[in-house]
Design an enzyme around this catalytic site. Structure first.
Site, mmCIF file in Angstrom:
data_model
loop_
_atom_site.group_PDB
_atom_site.id
_atom_site.type_symbol
_atom_site.label_atom_id
_atom_site.label_comp_id
_atom_site.label_asym_id
_atom_site.label_seq_id
_atom_site.Cartn_x
_atom_site.Cartn_y
_atom_site.Cartn_z
ATOM 1 N N ASP A 36 -20.555 -10.974 -31.695
ATOM 2 C CA ASP A 36 -21.844 -11.657 -31.024
ATOM 3 C C ASP A 36 -22.222 -10.844 -29.958
ATOM 4 O OD1 ASP A 36 -21.278 -13.622 -32.947
ATOM 5 O OD2 ASP A 36 -21.201 -15.057 -31.357
ATOM 6 N N ASP A 37 -23.435 -11.192 -29.716
ATOM 7 C CA ASP A 37 -24.252 -10.578 -28.439
ATOM 8 C C ASP A 37 -24.873 -9.247 -28.385
ATOM 9 O OD1 ASP A 37 -23.176 -13.025 -27.687
ATOM 10 O OD2 ASP A 37 -22.326 -12.654 -25.969
ATOM 11 N N HIS A 86 -28.836 -14.244 -33.237
ATOM 12 C CA HIS A 86 -27.872 -15.309 -32.136
ATOM 13 C C HIS A 86 -28.828 -15.656 -31.311
ATOM 14 C CE1 HIS A 86 -24.279 -16.279 -30.350
ATOM 15 N NE2 HIS A 86 -24.343 -15.388 -29.300
ATOM 16 N N HIS A 90 -30.251 -15.983 -25.485
ATOM 17 C CA HIS A 90 -28.808 -16.537 -25.505
ATOM 18 C C HIS A 90 -28.790 -17.681 -24.424
ATOM 19 C CE1 HIS A 90 -24.430 -16.384 -25.269
ATOM 20 N NE2 HIS A 90 -24.592 -15.446 -26.477
ATOM 21 N N TYR A 127 -22.837 -19.937 -27.418
ATOM 22 C CA TYR A 127 -21.510 -20.844 -27.054
ATOM 23 C C TYR A 127 -21.090 -21.986 -28.139
ATOM 24 C CZ TYR A 127 -24.124 -19.062 -22.929
ATOM 25 O OH TYR A 127 -24.824 -18.206 -22.128
ATOM 26 N N HIS A 180 -16.786 -10.169 -29.560
ATOM 27 C CA HIS A 180 -17.898 -9.597 -28.936
ATOM 28 C C HIS A 180 -17.895 -8.321 -29.092
ATOM 29 C CE1 HIS A 180 -17.712 -13.729 -27.804
ATOM 30 N NE2 HIS A 180 -18.966 -13.709 -27.593
HETATM 31 ZN ZN LIG Z 1 -23.011 -15.145 -27.721
#
Ligand SMILES: [Zn+2]
Length: 223
Positions: A36-37, A86, A90, A127, A180
């Site tokens: 993710d991210d 995503h 965020h 989250y 991540h």
């Molecule tokens: Zn995230």
């Protein structure tokens, strides 16, 4: 007859997309690694590691980051990885209004489509914060929700040995592991993690491969 059969086989093989080196997760032990991210500065290193190991993963991209590094998103897709939304900035979605949530999802769909020519079919809420309203709005944007079976908390651990231990502890058949690509220690230890998971008999696949063609369906939450 023989020539026709050969021709048919050849045609069938050439018409297969690159990704369809069909792993059947009903028959073998599969695990989905998800990152993710990103795309982040370390993502190209991770892509190299995955390519070298012949492993497919799933990336949940942040719209804002895709606009900064569209070529990395493109590269991930070209290597056969799956890509999900995503959100754009965020934020925790349940705290936002309907319009704000739709905006978070739609702007990211557009950023990813512009970068890769592909419109994602999955999203992961930041989250893991979600509820029925968020899922209903995602359905309006034709998105399935993808959560996880195990989270490494790599962003908190920031230690290669601990991150590796967490992945191995959480690994299970048909599991979805959250990591991540923005955590340098995760990227650094990935060659060791992949080696060990393979040794334990796991086939490392994308989330759609894990779903065996039964998804992702809009408005449905997985796993
Ligand atoms: Zn995230």
């Amino acid at each position: 007859m023989v020539i026709h059969a050969l021709l048919a086989v050849t045609l069938a093989m050439t018409s297969l997309p690159a990704q369809a080196t069909t792993v059947d997760c009903a028959r073998v032990k599969c695990l989905a690694l998800t990152f993710d991210d990103g795309p982040g500065v370390k993502t190209p290193t991770l892509l190299k590691t995955l390519k070298k190991a012949g492993v497919k993963a799933t990336f949940f991209l942040v719209g804002k980051q895709v606009e900064l590094r569209p070529e990395i998103a493109r590269q991930a897709l070209a290597q056969g990885h799956a890509i999900g939304n995503h959100t754009y900035s965020h934020n925790s979605l349940p705290a936002l209004s309907d319009n704000e949530i739709l905006d978070e999802l739609k702007t990211t769909q557009e950023a990813i489509e512009q970068a890769t020519k592909l419109r994602p079919k999955m999203f992961r809420p930041p989250y893991g914060h979600t509820d029925d309203r968020v899922l209903g709005l995602a359905n309006q944007v034709d998105l399935a929700q993808v959560l996880w079976t195990g989270t490494t908390l790599d962003w908190k651990l920031r230690d290669t040995k601990k991150i590796k231990a967490a992945v191995l502890r959480l690994a299970k058949r048909d599991g979805v592991i959250l990591m991540h690509d923005t955590v340098p220690e995760t990227v650094k230890v990935m060659p060791e993690i992949l080696k060990e998971l393979k040794k334990r008999g796991y086939h490392l696949v994308t989330v759609p491969t894990l779903l065996r063609g039964k998804g992702p369906e809009p408005g449905v939450s997985y796993p």
